[in-house]
Design an enzyme around this catalytic site. Structure first.
Site, PDB file in Angstrom:
ATOM      1  N   ARG A  70       0.843  -1.192   0.000  1.00  0.00           N
ATOM      2  CA  ARG A  70       0.000   0.000   0.000  1.00  0.00           C
ATOM      3  C   ARG A  70       0.875   1.238   0.000  1.00  0.00           C
ATOM      4  O   ARG A  70       1.928   1.259   0.608  1.00  0.00           O
ATOM      5  CB  ARG A  70      -0.891   0.018   1.249  1.00  0.00           C
ATOM      6  CG  ARG A  70      -2.198  -0.688   1.079  1.00  0.00           C
ATOM      7  CD  ARG A  70      -3.108  -0.495   2.269  1.00  0.00           C
ATOM      8  NE  ARG A  70      -2.504  -1.006   3.478  1.00  0.00           N
ATOM      9  CZ  ARG A  70      -2.028  -0.257   4.448  1.00  0.00           C
ATOM     10  NH1 ARG A  70      -2.086   1.057   4.373  1.00  0.00           N
ATOM     11  NH2 ARG A  70      -1.501  -0.811   5.507  1.00  0.00           N
ATOM     12  N   TYR A 211      -1.304  -3.530  -6.628  1.00  0.00           N
ATOM     13  CA  TYR A 211      -1.011  -4.350  -5.440  1.00  0.00           C
ATOM     14  C   TYR A 211      -2.015  -4.168  -4.296  1.00  0.00           C
ATOM     15  O   TYR A 211      -2.342  -3.041  -3.912  1.00  0.00           O
ATOM     16  CB  TYR A 211       0.391  -4.035  -4.915  1.00  0.00           C
ATOM     17  CG  TYR A 211       0.997  -5.204  -4.139  1.00  0.00           C
ATOM     18  CD1 TYR A 211       1.769  -6.160  -4.788  1.00  0.00           C
ATOM     19  CD2 TYR A 211       0.777  -5.356  -2.772  1.00  0.00           C
ATOM     20  CE1 TYR A 211       2.309  -7.236  -4.101  1.00  0.00           C
ATOM     21  CE2 TYR A 211       1.313  -6.424  -2.068  1.00  0.00           C
ATOM     22  CZ  TYR A 211       2.087  -7.363  -2.741  1.00  0.00           C
ATOM     23  OH  TYR A 211       2.623  -8.425  -2.061  1.00  0.00           O
ATOM     24  N   LYS A 220      -9.411  -2.145   2.165  1.00  0.00           N
ATOM     25  CA  LYS A 220      -9.145  -0.956   2.984  1.00  0.00           C
ATOM     26  C   LYS A 220      -9.907   0.269   2.468  1.00  0.00           C
ATOM     27  O   LYS A 220     -10.369   1.095   3.252  1.00  0.00           O
ATOM     28  CB  LYS A 220      -7.646  -0.646   3.010  1.00  0.00           C
ATOM     29  CG  LYS A 220      -6.760  -1.824   3.386  1.00  0.00           C
ATOM     30  CD  LYS A 220      -6.949  -2.266   4.807  1.00  0.00           C
ATOM     31  CE  LYS A 220      -5.895  -3.308   5.168  1.00  0.00           C
ATOM     32  NZ  LYS A 220      -6.062  -3.840   6.517  1.00  0.00           N
ATOM     33  N   HIS A 240     -10.862  -1.720  12.018  1.00  0.00           N
ATOM     34  CA  HIS A 240      -9.737  -2.551  11.588  1.00  0.00           C
ATOM     35  C   HIS A 240      -9.510  -3.615  12.662  1.00  0.00           C
ATOM     36  O   HIS A 240      -8.560  -3.537  13.436  1.00  0.00           O
ATOM     37  CB  HIS A 240      -8.520  -1.633  11.433  1.00  0.00           C
ATOM     38  CG  HIS A 240      -7.359  -2.285  10.754  1.00  0.00           C
ATOM     39  ND1 HIS A 240      -6.073  -1.823  10.910  1.00  0.00           N
ATOM     40  CD2 HIS A 240      -7.276  -3.345   9.932  1.00  0.00           C
ATOM     41  CE1 HIS A 240      -5.253  -2.571  10.192  1.00  0.00           C
ATOM     42  NE2 HIS A 240      -5.951  -3.501   9.596  1.00  0.00           N
ATOM     43  N   SER A 262      -0.080  -3.055  12.322  1.00  0.00           N
ATOM     44  CA  SER A 262       0.545  -4.147  11.584  1.00  0.00           C
ATOM     45  C   SER A 262       1.746  -4.706  12.352  1.00  0.00           C
ATOM     46  O   SER A 262       2.336  -4.019  13.186  1.00  0.00           O
ATOM     47  CB  SER A 262       0.965  -3.688  10.197  1.00  0.00           C
ATOM     48  OG  SER A 262       1.868  -2.631  10.320  1.00  0.00           O
ATOM     49  N   CYS A 264       1.756  -7.068  14.638  1.00  0.00           N
ATOM     50  CA  CYS A 264       1.500  -7.418  16.028  1.00  0.00           C
ATOM     51  C   CYS A 264       0.767  -8.756  16.154  1.00  0.00           C
ATOM     52  O   CYS A 264       0.268  -9.100  17.220  1.00  0.00           O
ATOM     53  CB  CYS A 264       0.703  -6.320  16.719  1.00  0.00           C
ATOM     54  SG  CYS A 264       1.612  -4.776  16.882  1.00  0.00           S
ATOM     55  N   ASP A 287      -9.353  -9.250   9.763  1.00  0.00           N
ATOM     56  CA  ASP A 287      -8.866  -7.896   9.463  1.00  0.00           C
ATOM     57  C   ASP A 287      -9.884  -6.777   9.687  1.00  0.00           C
ATOM     58  O   ASP A 287      -9.507  -5.701  10.126  1.00  0.00           O
ATOM     59  CB  ASP A 287      -8.374  -7.853   8.007  1.00  0.00           C
ATOM     60  CG  ASP A 287      -7.480  -6.654   7.719  1.00  0.00           C
ATOM     61  OD1 ASP A 287      -6.714  -6.261   8.617  1.00  0.00           O
ATOM     62  OD2 ASP A 287      -7.552  -6.108   6.607  1.00  0.00           O
ATOM     63  N   ARG A 379       2.304 -11.978  -0.088  1.00  0.00           N
ATOM     64  CA  ARG A 379       0.962 -12.224   0.432  1.00  0.00           C
ATOM     65  C   ARG A 379       0.368 -13.528  -0.075  1.00  0.00           C
ATOM     66  O   ARG A 379       0.737 -14.013  -1.144  1.00  0.00           O
ATOM     67  CB  ARG A 379       0.025 -11.093  -0.017  1.00  0.00           C
ATOM     68  CG  ARG A 379       0.396  -9.718   0.521  1.00  0.00           C
ATOM     69  CD  ARG A 379      -0.190  -9.510   1.880  1.00  0.00           C
ATOM     70  NE  ARG A 379       0.279  -8.282   2.525  1.00  0.00           N
ATOM     71  CZ  ARG A 379      -0.336  -7.746   3.582  1.00  0.00           C
ATOM     72  NH1 ARG A 379      -1.418  -8.298   4.084  1.00  0.00           N
ATOM     73  NH2 ARG A 379       0.156  -6.663   4.140  1.00  0.00           N
TER      74      ARG A 379
HETATM   75  O1  SAT Z   1      -2.535  -4.316   1.067  1.00  0.00           O
HETATM   76  S1  SAT Z   1      -3.586  -4.386   2.094  1.00  0.00           S
HETATM   77  O2  SAT Z   1      -4.004  -3.035   2.438  1.00  0.00           O
HETATM   78  O3  SAT Z   1      -4.731  -5.133   1.614  1.00  0.00           O
HETATM   79  C1  SAT Z   1      -2.977  -5.158   3.464  1.00  0.00           C
HETATM   80  C2  SAT Z   1      -2.316  -4.237   4.395  1.00  0.00           C
HETATM   81  O4  SAT Z   1      -1.435  -3.481   3.998  1.00  0.00           O
HETATM   82  O5  SAT Z   1      -2.674  -4.258   5.581  1.00  0.00           O
HETATM   83 MN    MN Z   2      -5.138  -4.847   8.074  1.00  0.00          MN
END
Ligand code: SAT
Ligand code: MN
Length: 595
Positions: A70, A211, A220, A240, A262, A264, A287, A379
């Protein structure tokens, strides 16, 4: 175009986008297996998808090295006034941003097919679900959306002629000239990438990246940024958060929603298998949680997603066996390494490193190589239904009733293993001040303290000060049906740097204490930071941990907490007069309690 679209808004929008982006062809998706297989076949034929011999119906993809995560710097909340987007979001005036992006969109799909992807976030027809339609020129996006959301022609039926949906426009930003050969992963240079949200009109425009969250717009962009703004307007919550069901040995169920920044271990906790005999844990989501107050006044949560888009490196039978078991077939992998026998591999997977592999960039790799074989943000995209411990009620349209909220972060010092908030307002204060030490997965120096309120800093679609107020308001609406709020830290270390708490399955002991608190069965000691388990109240039976370590894990170091105050003040100051008075008072009272 393969079908006639009956919905007026949709057919109008398809026409507008096609006129602007000039695709060679338009295809409306129906979500079927045949469609998926056909798209995969095309991707294999063009050497974009690599079939994996070891995992049926599973494929590896390699992204462009410039397009691997991201892009928060290129993500915008575009509202009429900048104040509405608030201090934690990038902002450009909507008229200006649309003009600029239209310049990019002009002719951007030339040489490509424009896919129209109707999807539901949440079980189709659930009162909490929302309908979106993504237009994308990426077949990789189409097949990922098939897994991560509910893509179906039933969604179009549900829309009818006049139904409303959230338009999500996406282009990789790489038009093809006649005869020009396509690249494996088309995308635009970083300065041309824009991930834009127009929450005042429920609209998403994404350009230039293929991506994850930049391109799979249901996640998101819709389910958090746009949904959080809708949720405030409509008095519900888009968070979240993972959702899990814990069942005690007597068969009583508890539902927990937990937010962590993230790195954790959120996915690990969502699929955790309790070490405590007789306790059962099932995953509802890993998530995102959408929550509404039900007819009985309690807060009900659904997982709006249909799959897991999880970080591969570090996932193993040791850290997350249930995730590993979800990855046996029908999985899409992105930026993992490829082994010589046709499997994927990543750093932290069980067993020995392969003697040779092809790394995520497509080059030879051996254990002697100086770089990782898989990208750290590699991923897997896997169906939630493949998870062996997916909760039988995970698709219940009305959701599951939440008993407990958990916030947390990664802290080597100061923050104890677990404490409960004194009340709802104090719990909101804990969420608003949640902090975590940065790891290699974050930007910035490793070990820095980062405030990430409610783990929503990159995902809140409006002014975060107003978001805090929304949490306070929801507490008032819920009254005595409010979930209890806890804060955890699995990462406290001893003076010689060792983790004090074993984590993973043993975290069930901490969750058990929370459940017992809800039932009024477990004692707690009031400290300046909140309620800590009374001596002996945290079940450590069968666990090899010294009483000194337990003491250290639950120790409240008043001096260290006092030293945090300036950082909290600093953190709060950016919200100016949008910071709720109640949180200002919480900070004052906290200071007073610390003495
Ligand atoms: O790439 S995503 O936003 O789907 C996953 C993340 O970065 O938490
Ligand atoms: Mn997330």
């Amino acid at each position: 175009m393969n079908v006639t679209v009956k919905n007026k808004k949709l057919s109008q929008w398809i026409k507008e986008v096609a006129d602007l982006c000039k695709p060679d062809d338009i295809y409306v998706c129906n979500g079927s297996k045949e469609e998926y297989d056909q798209m995969v076949k095309t991707l294999i034929d063009s050497n974009i998808a690599i079939p994996l011999k070891k995992r049926p119906n599973s494929y590896l993809f390699r992204s462009d090295p410039s397009d691997v995560a991201r892009v928060e710097d290129r993500t915008y909340i575009s509202t009429q006034s900048q104040d509405e987007a608030g201090p934690t979001n990038n902002w450009i005036d909507p008229t200006e941003l649309k003009e600029l992006m239209k310049g990019f969109y002009k002719g951007c799909m030339t040489g490509r097919t424009m896919y129209v992807i109707p999807f539901s976030m949440g079980p189709i027809g659930s009162p909490i679900a929302k309908i979106g339609v993504e237009i994308s020129d990426s077949p990789y996006v189409v097949i990922n959306m098939h897994i991560m959301t509910r893509v179906s022609d039933r969604v179009l039926e549900l829309l009818g002629t006049d139904g409303d949906f959230i338009p999500c426009l996406h282009s990789v930003g790489a038009p093809l000239e006649k005869g020009q050969e396509d690249s494996i992963w088309p995308c635009a240079p970083i300065e041309n990438k824009y991930i834009s949200h127009f929450p005042e009109e429920n609209l998403i425009w994404s350009y230039g990246s293929g991506y994850g969250g930049n391109a799979l717009l249901g996640k998101k962009c819709l389910a958090l940024r746009i949904a959080s703004a809708m949720a405030r307007r409509e008095s519900w919550m888009a968070e979240h958060m993972l959702i899990l069901r814990l069942t005690n040995p007597e068969g009583k169920q508890y539902h927990i929603a937990a937010a962590f920044p993230s790195a954790c271990g959120k996915t690990n906790l969502a699929m955790m298998q309790p070490s405590l005999p007789g306790w059962k844990c099932e995953c509802v989501g890993d998530d995102i949680a959408w929550m509404k107050i039900g007819p009985d006044g309690r807060l009900y949560a659904i997982n709006p997603e249909n799959g897991f888009f999880g970080v591969a490196p570090g996932t193993s039978y040791d850290t997350n066996p249930m995730a590993m078991d979800s990855l046996k077939d029908n999985v899409l992998f992105t930026n993992c390494a490829l082994t010589d026998d046709g499997d994927v591999w990543w750093e932290g997977m069980d067993g020995d490193e392969p003697a040779h592999a092809i790394d995520w960039k497509g080059n030879d790799w051996t254990p002697e190589s100086s770089h990782d074989a898989a990208h750290p943000n590699a991923r897997f995209t896997a169906l939630a239904s493949k998870c062996p411990v997916i909760c039988e009620d995970w698709e219940k349209p009305e959701g599951v009733p939440i008993d407990i909220f958990v916030f947390g972060g990664r802290r080597g010092t100061v923050v104890p293993l677990v404490y409960e908030s004194l009340n709802w307002e104090h719990g909101v204060f804990l969420g608003a001040t949640a902090a975590s030490e940065t790891t290699a997965a974050n930007i910035g120096a490793v070990g820095n303290l980062r405030r990430d309120p409610f783990a929503m800093k990159p995902f809140c679609g409006y002014n975060m000060g107003d978001y805090f107020q929304h949490w306070l308001n929801m507490g008032e609406k819920l009254g005595d049906k409010r979930p209890r709020i806890f804060y955890v830290n699995w990462f406290r270390r001893s003076e010689d740097g060792k983790f004090l708490w074993p984590g993973f399955s043993e975290n069930s002991r901490v969750l058990k204490w929370m459940c017992d608190r809800v039932d009024g069965k477990a004692g707690a000691e009031e400290t300046p930071i909140g309620l800590i388990p009374k001596d002996g109240e945290l079940d450590t039976s069968g666990l090899d941990i010294s009483s000194e370590d337990m003491k250290e894990l639950l120790h409240v170091d008043t001096k260290a907490w006092k030293a945090e105050i300036p950082d909290i003040e600093n953190h709060f100051s950016v919200f100016g007069d949008r910071l709720p008075e109640k949180l200002r008072n919480q900070l004052k009272e906290f200071e007073k309690r610390l003495g």
